[in-house]
Design a protein around this motif. Sequence first.
Motif, PDB file in Angstrom:
ATOM      1  N   ASP A  57       0.611  -1.315   0.066  1.00  0.00           N
ATOM      2  CA  ASP A  57       0.193  -0.018   0.161  1.00  0.00           C
ATOM      3  C   ASP A  57       0.993   1.500  -0.019  1.00  0.00           C
ATOM      4  O   ASP A  57       0.535   2.234  -0.676  1.00  0.00           O
ATOM      5  N   VAL A  61      -4.076   3.253   5.257  1.00  0.00           N
ATOM      6  CA  VAL A  61      -5.484   2.695   4.488  1.00  0.00           C
ATOM      7  C   VAL A  61      -6.420   2.804   5.910  1.00  0.00           C
ATOM      8  O   VAL A  61      -6.024   2.329   6.799  1.00  0.00           O
ATOM      9  N   SER A  83      -2.518   8.131  -5.410  1.00  0.00           N
ATOM     10  CA  SER A  83      -3.137   6.705  -5.151  1.00  0.00           C
ATOM     11  C   SER A  83      -3.230   6.208  -6.618  1.00  0.00           C
ATOM     12  O   SER A  83      -3.056   7.016  -7.658  1.00  0.00           O
ATOM     13  N   ILE A  89      -3.487  10.670  -1.378  1.00  0.00           N
ATOM     14  CA  ILE A  89      -3.505   9.928   0.031  1.00  0.00           C
ATOM     15  C   ILE A  89      -2.368  10.155   0.798  1.00  0.00           C
ATOM     16  O   ILE A  89      -1.150  10.580   0.398  1.00  0.00           O
ATOM     17  N   SER A  91       0.887   9.628   3.079  1.00  0.00           N
ATOM     18  CA  SER A  91       1.881   8.606   3.334  1.00  0.00           C
ATOM     19  C   SER A  91       2.913   9.009   4.297  1.00  0.00           C
ATOM     20  O   SER A  91       2.441  10.048   4.890  1.00  0.00           O
ATOM     21  N   GLU A 120      -3.858   1.796  -3.029  1.00  0.00           N
ATOM     22  CA  GLU A 120      -3.164   2.769  -2.499  1.00  0.00           C
ATOM     23  C   GLU A 120      -2.349   3.536  -3.324  1.00  0.00           C
ATOM     24  O   GLU A 120      -2.401   3.670  -4.577  1.00  0.00           O
TER      25      GLU A 120
END
Length: 136
Positions: A57, A61, A83, A89, A91, A120
């Motif tokens: 990923d 998540v 993503s 997203i 990280s 992801e």
Amino acid sequence: SKIVSEWNGEKYIFFNSQKEADDNSDYLIETGKSVATAILSIAILARPKKVIFVGQDLAYVGGKSHHDSYGDSTGNGLKKVESVDGEKIESNESFIYIKRWIENKISKTKGIDFIKCSKEANIIGTIVSELKNAIK
């Protein structure tokens, strides 16, 4: 050290940077500083037709990571990555390092299809697929 000196089979050298490695060895395994990247190096040595990433990923998540030591996405040092769906997203620097390392390794490897089976963080150079389709 006795095992290494007495072992008559193939020997592999694991390293994090080229300066740690013996340039004359045919059995160098770049670790990339993570288990996933070391396993990718080992897989590439086998020259498969494809490598399938499952669970890579490289992002949070549902605000959570794969391992407690990475904590959740409420801490400092968060970064945004794209993503596979094109959304931004969350990280962190460690995940981004691994992502870039994998992308670099893929860019230097020819003749292998790299397939990512999670939605992801996008890994450039991979084909995004559902696992059942990647296995077919």
